[in-house]
Design a protein around this motif. Structure first.
Motif, PDB file in Angstrom:
ATOM      1  N   GLY A  75     -57.987  49.824  28.285  1.00  0.00           N
ATOM      2  CA  GLY A  75     -57.619  51.169  27.857  1.00  0.00           C
ATOM      3  C   GLY A  75     -56.273  51.210  27.154  1.00  0.00           C
ATOM      4  N   ILE A  76     -56.209  51.995  26.118  1.00  0.00           N
ATOM      5  CA  ILE A  76     -54.976  52.105  25.336  1.00  0.00           C
ATOM      6  C   ILE A  76     -53.842  52.685  26.170  1.00  0.00           C
ATOM      7  N   GLU A  77     -54.149  53.594  27.084  1.00  0.00           N
ATOM      8  CA  GLU A  77     -53.097  54.175  27.912  1.00  0.00           C
ATOM      9  C   GLU A  77     -52.353  53.097  28.696  1.00  0.00           C
ATOM     10  N   ILE A  78     -53.099  52.165  29.272  1.00  0.00           N
ATOM     11  CA  ILE A  78     -52.495  51.063  30.039  1.00  0.00           C
ATOM     12  C   ILE A  78     -51.707  50.151  29.107  1.00  0.00           C
ATOM     13  N   GLN A  79     -52.300  49.818  27.957  1.00  0.00           N
ATOM     14  CA  GLN A  79     -51.601  48.945  27.007  1.00  0.00           C
ATOM     15  C   GLN A  79     -50.293  49.565  26.533  1.00  0.00           C
ATOM     16  N   THR A  80     -50.340  50.811  26.087  1.00  0.00           N
ATOM     17  CA  THR A  80     -49.117  51.421  25.558  1.00  0.00           C
ATOM     18  C   THR A  80     -48.074  51.602  26.653  1.00  0.00           C
ATOM     19  N   MET A  81     -48.493  51.908  27.879  1.00  0.00           N
ATOM     20  CA  MET A  81     -47.546  52.039  28.984  1.00  0.00           C
ATOM     21  C   MET A  81     -46.845  50.698  29.241  1.00  0.00           C
ATOM     22  N   PHE A  82     -47.614  49.612  29.195  1.00  0.00           N
ATOM     23  CA  PHE A  82     -47.031  48.283  29.401  1.00  0.00           C
ATOM     24  C   PHE A  82     -45.984  47.978  28.329  1.00  0.00           C
ATOM     25  N   PHE A  83     -46.319  48.174  27.069  1.00  0.00           N
ATOM     26  CA  PHE A  83     -45.392  47.828  25.996  1.00  0.00           C
ATOM     27  C   PHE A  83     -44.207  48.783  25.896  1.00  0.00           C
ATOM     28  N   ARG A  84     -44.383  50.022  26.323  1.00  0.00           N
ATOM     29  CA  ARG A  84     -43.259  50.978  26.308  1.00  0.00           C
ATOM     30  C   ARG A  84     -42.106  50.505  27.184  1.00  0.00           C
ATOM     31  N   LYS A  85     -42.403  49.819  28.270  1.00  0.00           N
ATOM     32  CA  LYS A  85     -41.314  49.385  29.147  1.00  0.00           C
ATOM     33  C   LYS A  85     -40.429  48.322  28.490  1.00  0.00           C
ATOM     34  N   PHE A  86     -40.883  47.755  27.380  1.00  0.00           N
ATOM     35  CA  PHE A  86     -40.080  46.804  26.612  1.00  0.00           C
ATOM     36  C   PHE A  86     -39.407  47.463  25.408  1.00  0.00           C
ATOM     37  N   GLY A  87     -39.607  48.758  25.244  1.00  0.00           N
ATOM     38  CA  GLY A  87     -38.982  49.483  24.142  1.00  0.00           C
ATOM     39  C   GLY A  87     -39.887  49.751  22.961  1.00  0.00           C
ATOM     40  N   PHE A  88     -41.156  49.350  23.044  1.00  0.00           N
ATOM     41  CA  PHE A  88     -42.094  49.621  21.948  1.00  0.00           C
ATOM     42  C   PHE A  88     -42.426  51.103  21.914  1.00  0.00           C
ATOM     43  N   ARG A  89     -42.638  51.618  20.708  1.00  0.00           N
ATOM     44  CA  ARG A  89     -43.042  53.002  20.512  1.00  0.00           C
ATOM     45  C   ARG A  89     -44.196  53.046  19.518  1.00  0.00           C
ATOM     46  N   VAL A  90     -45.058  54.024  19.686  1.00  0.00           N
ATOM     47  CA  VAL A  90     -46.202  54.179  18.784  1.00  0.00           C
ATOM     48  C   VAL A  90     -45.677  54.493  17.387  1.00  0.00           C
ATOM     49  N   GLN A  91     -46.129  53.700  16.430  1.00  0.00           N
ATOM     50  CA  GLN A  91     -45.764  53.915  15.034  1.00  0.00           C
ATOM     51  C   GLN A  91     -46.868  54.672  14.318  1.00  0.00           C
ATOM     52  N   TYR A  92     -48.105  54.274  14.595  1.00  0.00           N
ATOM     53  CA  TYR A  92     -49.255  54.908  13.955  1.00  0.00           C
ATOM     54  C   TYR A  92     -50.263  55.243  15.046  1.00  0.00           C
ATOM     55  N   GLY A  93     -50.476  56.515  15.289  1.00  0.00           N
ATOM     56  CA  GLY A  93     -51.368  56.926  16.358  1.00  0.00           C
ATOM     57  C   GLY A  93     -52.468  57.874  15.939  1.00  0.00           C
ATOM     58  N   LYS A  94     -52.733  57.973  14.628  1.00  0.00           N
ATOM     59  CA  LYS A  94     -53.755  58.904  14.145  1.00  0.00           C
ATOM     60  C   LYS A  94     -55.144  58.607  14.703  1.00  0.00           C
ATOM     61  N   GLU A  95     -55.405  57.349  15.045  1.00  0.00           N
ATOM     62  CA  GLU A  95     -56.727  56.949  15.539  1.00  0.00           C
ATOM     63  C   GLU A  95     -56.803  56.932  17.069  1.00  0.00           C
ATOM     64  N   TYR A  96     -55.736  57.399  17.742  1.00  0.00           N
ATOM     65  CA  TYR A  96     -55.712  57.429  19.199  1.00  0.00           C
ATOM     66  C   TYR A  96     -56.879  58.267  19.705  1.00  0.00           C
ATOM     67  N   PRO A  97     -57.619  57.878  20.711  1.00  0.00           N
ATOM     68  CA  PRO A  97     -57.393  56.790  21.663  1.00  0.00           C
ATOM     69  C   PRO A  97     -58.114  55.491  21.340  1.00  0.00           C
ATOM     70  N   ASP A  98     -58.549  55.307  20.099  1.00  0.00           N
ATOM     71  CA  ASP A  98     -59.261  54.082  19.734  1.00  0.00           C
ATOM     72  C   ASP A  98     -58.350  52.978  19.226  1.00  0.00           C
ATOM     73  N   TYR A  99     -57.200  53.358  18.648  1.00  0.00           N
ATOM     74  CA  TYR A  99     -56.356  52.363  18.006  1.00  0.00           C
ATOM     75  C   TYR A  99     -54.972  52.952  17.768  1.00  0.00           C
ATOM     76  N   VAL A 100     -53.938  52.185  18.088  1.00  0.00           N
ATOM     77  CA  VAL A 100     -52.565  52.557  17.728  1.00  0.00           C
ATOM     78  C   VAL A 100     -51.802  51.291  17.367  1.00  0.00           C
ATOM     79  N   THR A 101     -50.780  51.452  16.548  1.00  0.00           N
ATOM     80  CA  THR A 101     -49.848  50.355  16.329  1.00  0.00           C
ATOM     81  C   THR A 101     -48.533  50.753  16.987  1.00  0.00           C
ATOM     82  N   MET A 102     -47.802  49.727  17.441  1.00  0.00           N
ATOM     83  CA  MET A 102     -46.517  49.954  18.091  1.00  0.00           C
ATOM     84  C   MET A 102     -45.489  49.021  17.472  1.00  0.00           C
TER      85      MET A 102
END
Length: 110
Positions: A75-102
Protein backbone atom coordinates in the motif's frame (compact mmCIF):
# COMPACT_ATOMS: atom_id res chain seq x y z
CA UNK A 1 23.02 -4.02 -0.42
CA UNK A 2 21.77 -7.53 0.33
CA UNK A 3 21.18 -9.17 3.70
CA UNK A 4 21.24 -12.92 4.39
CA UNK A 5 17.44 -13.17 4.39
CA UNK A 6 17.22 -11.59 0.92
CA UNK A 7 16.21 -8.12 2.15
CA UNK A 8 17.86 -5.52 -0.05
CA UNK A 9 18.00 -1.96 -1.29
CA UNK A 10 18.74 -0.93 -4.86
CA UNK A 11 19.78 2.58 -5.84
CA UNK A 12 21.58 4.20 -8.74
CA UNK A 13 22.65 7.55 -10.13
CA UNK A 14 19.77 9.54 -11.57
CA UNK A 15 19.67 12.60 -13.82
CA UNK A 16 21.07 15.94 -12.57
CA UNK A 17 23.43 14.40 -9.98
CA UNK A 18 20.63 12.71 -8.04
CA UNK A 19 20.12 9.22 -6.60
CA UNK A 20 17.13 7.05 -7.46
CA UNK A 21 16.04 4.45 -4.94
CA UNK A 22 14.43 1.80 -7.09
CA UNK A 23 13.74 -0.83 -4.43
CA UNK A 24 13.68 -1.38 -0.70
CA UNK A 25 12.59 -4.98 -0.22
CA UNK A 26 12.35 -6.59 3.22
CA UNK A 27 11.75 -10.29 3.73
CA UNK A 28 8.17 -10.87 4.92
CA UNK A 29 9.61 -12.60 8.01
CA UNK A 30 11.48 -9.43 8.95
CA UNK A 31 8.69 -6.86 8.58
CA UNK A 32 8.39 -4.25 11.35
CA UNK A 33 11.81 -5.11 12.78
CA UNK A 34 13.79 -2.10 11.54
CA UNK A 35 15.35 -3.81 8.52
CA UNK A 36 14.04 -1.23 6.03
CA UNK A 37 15.45 1.56 8.19
CA UNK A 38 18.76 -0.31 8.44
CA UNK A 39 18.92 -0.59 4.64
CA UNK A 40 18.15 3.10 4.15
CA UNK A 41 20.80 4.09 6.69
CA UNK A 42 23.36 1.77 5.02
CA UNK A 43 22.64 3.48 1.71
CA UNK A 44 23.03 6.98 3.19
CA UNK A 45 26.25 5.94 4.96
CA UNK A 46 27.64 4.42 1.75
CA UNK A 47 26.86 7.56 -0.24
CA UNK A 48 28.45 9.69 2.47
CA UNK A 49 31.53 7.43 2.66
CA UNK A 50 31.92 7.57 -1.12
CA UNK A 51 31.88 11.36 -0.74
CA UNK A 52 28.99 11.65 -3.18
CA UNK A 53 27.01 14.83 -2.88
CA UNK A 54 23.73 14.21 -4.68
CA UNK A 55 21.42 17.15 -5.35
CA UNK A 56 18.41 15.06 -4.35
CA UNK A 57 16.99 11.59 -3.88
CA UNK A 58 14.08 10.30 -5.97
CA UNK A 59 11.75 7.30 -5.71
CA UNK A 60 8.42 6.03 -6.96
CA UNK A 61 5.75 4.41 -4.82
CA UNK A 62 3.25 2.04 -6.42
CA UNK A 63 1.96 0.21 -3.35
CA UNK A 64 3.82 -2.97 -4.30
CA UNK A 65 7.39 -4.24 -4.24
CA UNK A 66 8.99 -7.01 -6.28
CA UNK A 67 7.54 -9.41 -8.83
CA UNK A 68 6.65 -13.08 -8.97
CA UNK A 69 7.42 -15.02 -5.79
CA UNK A 70 8.95 -11.90 -4.23
CA UNK A 71 5.90 -9.69 -4.86
CA UNK A 72 4.53 -7.86 -1.83
CA UNK A 73 1.53 -5.56 -1.74
CA UNK A 74 2.11 -2.99 1.00
CA UNK A 75 0.00 0.00 0.00
CA UNK A 76 1.14 3.49 -0.87
CA UNK A 77 0.15 4.78 2.57
CA UNK A 78 2.68 2.45 4.22
CA UNK A 79 5.36 3.24 1.64
CA UNK A 80 5.00 7.01 1.88
CA UNK A 81 4.88 6.88 5.69
CA UNK A 82 8.14 4.90 5.71
CA UNK A 83 9.96 7.31 3.39
CA UNK A 84 8.59 10.42 5.12
CA UNK A 85 10.55 9.55 8.25
CA UNK A 86 13.73 10.08 6.18
CA UNK A 87 12.57 13.48 4.93
CA UNK A 88 11.01 12.43 1.61
CA UNK A 89 7.96 14.36 0.45
CA UNK A 90 5.47 13.65 -2.32
CA UNK A 91 6.51 15.51 -5.45
CA UNK A 92 3.88 14.17 -7.83
CA UNK A 93 0.68 12.79 -6.36
CA UNK A 94 -1.95 13.29 -9.08
CA UNK A 95 -2.28 9.50 -9.51
CA UNK A 96 -2.64 8.81 -5.76
CA UNK A 97 -3.46 6.17 -4.46
CA UNK A 98 -2.05 4.23 -7.42
CA UNK A 99 1.26 6.02 -7.89
CA UNK A 100 3.31 8.85 -6.38
CA UNK A 101 6.85 10.09 -6.72
CA UNK A 102 8.81 11.34 -3.73
CA UNK A 103 11.96 13.43 -3.43
CA UNK A 104 14.29 14.55 -0.69
CA UNK A 105 17.15 17.03 -0.53
CA UNK A 106 20.35 15.60 1.06
CA UNK A 107 20.35 18.11 3.92
CA UNK A 108 17.20 16.35 5.18
CA UNK A 109 19.04 13.07 5.86
CA UNK A 110 19.12 12.38 9.60
Amino acid sequence: FFLKDGSHIRFAPFMNNSIEISRVWVSPYAHRKGIGTLLMNLMFDFIDFADCKPNSYFLECTGAIGIGANAQSVGIEIQTMFFRKFGFRVQYGKEYPDYVTMTMKPDKVE
